[in-house]
Design an enzyme around this catalytic site. Structure first.
Site, PDB file in Angstrom:
ATOM      1  N   LYS A  82      29.144  34.547  43.096  1.00  0.00           N
ATOM      2  CA  LYS A  82      29.431  33.193  43.555  1.00  0.00           C
ATOM      3  C   LYS A  82      28.512  32.182  42.876  1.00  0.00           C
ATOM      4  CE  LYS A  82      32.917  33.725  45.704  1.00  0.00           C
ATOM      5  NZ  LYS A  82      33.109  34.676  44.638  1.00  0.00           N
ATOM      6  N   HIS A 142      13.812  50.360  38.613  1.00  0.00           N
ATOM      7  CA  HIS A 142      14.289  51.016  37.393  1.00  0.00           C
ATOM      8  C   HIS A 142      14.704  49.990  36.336  1.00  0.00           C
ATOM      9  CE1 HIS A 142      14.148  55.001  39.168  1.00  0.00           C
ATOM     10  NE2 HIS A 142      14.714  54.492  40.252  1.00  0.00           N
ATOM     11  N   TRP A 192      45.785  26.831  30.049  1.00  0.00           N
ATOM     12  CA  TRP A 192      44.477  27.469  29.924  1.00  0.00           C
ATOM     13  C   TRP A 192      44.525  28.257  28.628  1.00  0.00           C
ATOM     14  CZ3 TRP A 192      41.996  32.299  29.880  1.00  0.00           C
ATOM     15  CH2 TRP A 192      40.650  32.307  30.284  1.00  0.00           C
ATOM     16  N   CYS A 195      47.051  28.819  34.232  1.00  0.00           N
ATOM     17  CA  CYS A 195      48.091  27.888  33.808  1.00  0.00           C
ATOM     18  C   CYS A 195      48.997  27.539  34.976  1.00  0.00           C
ATOM     19  CB  CYS A 195      48.923  28.439  32.654  1.00  0.00           C
ATOM     20  SG  CYS A 195      47.999  28.942  31.204  1.00  0.00           S
ATOM     21  N   LYS A 215      42.084  30.603  38.674  1.00  0.00           N
ATOM     22  CA  LYS A 215      42.177  31.189  40.008  1.00  0.00           C
ATOM     23  C   LYS A 215      42.849  32.552  39.971  1.00  0.00           C
ATOM     24  CE  LYS A 215      41.876  31.383  44.467  1.00  0.00           C
ATOM     25  NZ  LYS A 215      40.559  31.668  45.073  1.00  0.00           N
ATOM     26  N   ARG A 270      44.271  26.305  39.585  1.00  0.00           N
ATOM     27  CA  ARG A 270      44.482  27.527  38.812  1.00  0.00           C
ATOM     28  C   ARG A 270      43.672  27.542  37.519  1.00  0.00           C
ATOM     29  NH1 ARG A 270      49.373  30.227  40.241  1.00  0.00           N
ATOM     30  NH2 ARG A 270      49.696  30.908  38.108  1.00  0.00           N
ATOM     31  N   ASN A 318      53.617  30.441  30.361  1.00  0.00           N
ATOM     32  CA  ASN A 318      52.411  31.148  30.768  1.00  0.00           C
ATOM     33  C   ASN A 318      52.512  32.578  30.267  1.00  0.00           C
ATOM     34  OD1 ASN A 318      51.668  28.885  32.193  1.00  0.00           O
ATOM     35  ND2 ASN A 318      52.099  29.741  34.206  1.00  0.00           N
ATOM     36  N   GLU A 376      28.435  40.174  45.251  1.00  0.00           N
ATOM     37  CA  GLU A 376      29.284  39.017  45.534  1.00  0.00           C
ATOM     38  C   GLU A 376      28.478  37.732  45.582  1.00  0.00           C
ATOM     39  OE1 GLU A 376      32.591  36.607  46.564  1.00  0.00           O
ATOM     40  OE2 GLU A 376      32.304  38.463  45.424  1.00  0.00           O
TER      41      GLU A 376
END
Length: 612
Positions: A489, A508, A75, A2, A607, A27, A101, A485
């Site tokens: 992404k 496994h 949001w 937000c 964000k 954000r 918020n 990572e």
């Protein structure tokens, strides 16, 4: 998540509010709205679902005039992302408007009480509860700030608030508890409000960060800060060191690509002035604790979320390798709910790009409550985590606008390397090994530039795999967090399902997924576990998997085994993650662009996650 903005002064508020909201788009949000106090003394509002452009088009058709106003990008938490739930929200008599918020945890009980008293709600949000409380608790002959303070005494939860009222015009009252909020101290009779410095940087570099429990009154002439329990308080004015150009694309198609290409600079900045070549050590000005106290540390716990958690995993390897100190990584979201074993001999390191991540902040406070010493690794100067840790390291990476973190990850890993070097040299790391790491650190920016020069080739590779429904990423040792990572992404920006695994764990379970349609990204640089990873690649190829190998020092024995190669230079094994992650960032970016995804604002993501 937000965004809150506000303006009071002599200029028209709407263009300033819209510009500020535009700079907070990164954000994450699903609706937007503004309210201004118009010249006839009434509150006028415009709001719309979807992107900010829809609100802008609405305001072109139906402009709003006024020099005092608030704005919001929402949001959704409580209530669907629709027009009724978009902010601002109003009191029943229409004289009070509010943006918020956070999450009001006792909203259900407060709402029930208000409805029993005859209040009719227009939305499903928890925010509207506060607007009605402010109206009903406004004292006879009182001011807006008095009513807001009385309302907040009834509220349990997290909030960043901005409130305006036609009953007490030409002022904005703001409050903060658990959700970031700052004041922008402008010139020539104007003041601003923002949930992020990006909202106000076009108009002022002077900001006042509010602490939890603070509220403030701003008028064109000045501001006054208070604490709900302590009364009037003084809060320091900070200067924002970056400028507006830092939050513009600078000729790049997307912020994400710009920030990937900024990494040579951001690595130089995080390293600059922090290495001592002759001693093979580091100089960290933010480490204000006595070296004897650090030598007394018996155990390290690192806690973080998302991409920062992946950098923490690399930090675990570094600290145990260089400083020979037991280290554990915890999800910040789980830390305070599991009765963590920390005490005065434990060093807790919290990592957050924004310095406002709600779970990480909660973990920080729990660690301090249990007597641990807490160190912060953050990017945002003046953020809550930066202010509440005992000591720490700033990344100096500049604002990161793309929702998917890139430059902050590599800066975090570099900062962890510097701290591991510093602590290692205090303990038992030799000067020769220290010098070896220092030399490798200095080489990193140039080496990242070399990798970025291969951007076009990575785009061509992305064209071959843009329609793949699944990816598998594999790595061992320092490269396992890079596999996590890389997969994150790709998931974040392209919406392709991807998993990161330790390479040895493939047999496994995940090996059952491999066929001739499955791209498998294998981190295979020349490091101590290289030959073990080669065996994993052979297993993948035996099942017709498509191997994309990230290698250093050429393809070597993998020539003819892997289908594609992504090359990185050789460096110290502990620093290889900084290099091997770069091609994975570019691969995710290009696949997402080719699939038509909004890489800077991926769906459902924010964000900075400032609520639990």
């Amino acid at each position: 998540m937000c965004g809150i903005v506000g303006y009071v002064g002599s200029r028209e508020a709407v263009p300033i509010l819209l510009g500020a909201l535009r700079r907070l788009e990164y954000r994450g949000y699903d609706s937007a709205g503004v309210t201004v106090l118009d010249p006839d003394g009434t509150l006028k509002t415009a709001k719309a679902t979807g992107k900010l452009t829809r609100l802008e088009h609405l305001l072109v058709k139906h402009p709003l005039a006024g020099t005092c106003g608030i704005g919001h990008t929402r949001w959704a938490t409580h209530g669907a992302p629709n027009y009724e739930n978009a902010h601002p929200h109003f009191s029943a008599d229409g004289t009070i408007a509010l943006v918020h918020n956070g999450i009001i945890e006792n909203a259900v009980s407060l709402r029930a009480g208000l409805e029993a008293a005859g209040v009719r709600f227009q939305s499903e949000t928890d925010t509207e509860v506060v607007a009605h409380l402010v109206e009903r608790l406004w004292p006879e002959g009182g001011r807006l700030e008095d009513a807001v303070a009385l309302a907040l005494e009834r509220v349990i939860g997290t909030y960043g608030l901005a409130v305006v009222s036609s009953r007490d015009p030409n002022k904005i009252v703001v409050a903060r508890h658990g959700s970031p909020l700052l004041l922008g101290v402008g010139r020539d009779g104007e003041m601003l409000v923002g949930s992020d410095a990006a909202a106000v940087i076009a108009h002022t570099r002077n900001v006042v960060y509010l602490d939890d429990g603070d509220y403030a009154v701003i008028t064109p002439e000045d501001y006054r800060t208070f604490h709900l329990r302590l009364g009037p308080v003084r809060r320091q004015v900070h200067e924002v060191t970056w400028d507006l150009a830092a939050i513009e694309k600078g000729g790049f198609e997307h912020f994400m690509l710009k920030e990937i290409f900024e990494q040579p600079r951001t690595l130089r900045d995080v390293i600059r002035g922090r290495i001592i070549e002759d001693e093979g050590s580091a100089r960290l000005g933010g480490i204000t604790v006595d070296d004897r106290d650090l030598l007394g540390v018996e155990r390290v716990v690192i806690t973080a979320c998302g991409t920062s958690w992946h950098s923490a995993l690399i930090g675990e390897y570094m600290l145990e390798e260089m400083a020979r100190i037991p280290t554990k990584v915890e999800y910040a979201s789980e830390f305070r709910y599991k009765n963590p074993v920390v005490d005065k001999n434990t060093l807790v390191i919290v990592i957050s790009q924004s310095g406002e991540t709600a779970d990480t902040l909660a973990a920080l406070r729990e660690a301090k409550r249990r007597g641990a010493r807490v160190m912060g690794i953050v990017n945002a100067v003046g953020s809550t985590i930066a202010r509440e840790t005992d000591f720490g390291v700033y990344l100096h990476a500049g604002p990161e606008i793309g929702v998917a973190s890139t430059k902050s990850f590599t800066s975090q890993v570099a900062a962890l390397a510097l701290f591991s070097l510093y602590l290692g040299r205090l303990r038992n790391l030799s000067v020769l090994e220290g010098r070896r790491l220092v030399k490798a650190l200095k080489e990193l920016p140039r080496q990242v530039e070399m990798i970025l020069a291969g951007n076009d080739a990575i785009r061509e590779l992305a064209e071959q795999y843009q329609d793949s429904p699944n990816f598998l990423y594999l790595g061992r040792g320092f490269q396992f967090p890079v596999a996590l990572e890389g997969a994150l992404k790709l998931k974040e920006v392209s919406y392709i399902h991807a998993e990161g695994y330790p390479a040895a764990e493939m047999k496994h379970g995940p090996i059952a997924l491999i066929d001739d349609k499955m791209p498998v990204v294998v981190l295979a640089p020349q490091d101590p576990v290289y030959h073990k990873v080669v065996s994993t690649i052979e297993e993948v190829k035996a099942r017709s998997g498509r191997v994309i190998a990230v290698v250093s020092n050429g393809a070597g024995e993998l020539e003819g085994m892997a289908d594609h190669f992504l090359y990185v230079p050789e460096t110290h094994p502990a620093l290889l993650p900084i290099l091997t992650v770069i091609p994975l960032q570019l691969l995710a970016y290009h696949i997402a662009v080719l699939r038509g995804c909004d890489v800077d604002q991926p769906r459902n993501l924010a964000k900075s996650v400032t609520v639990e």
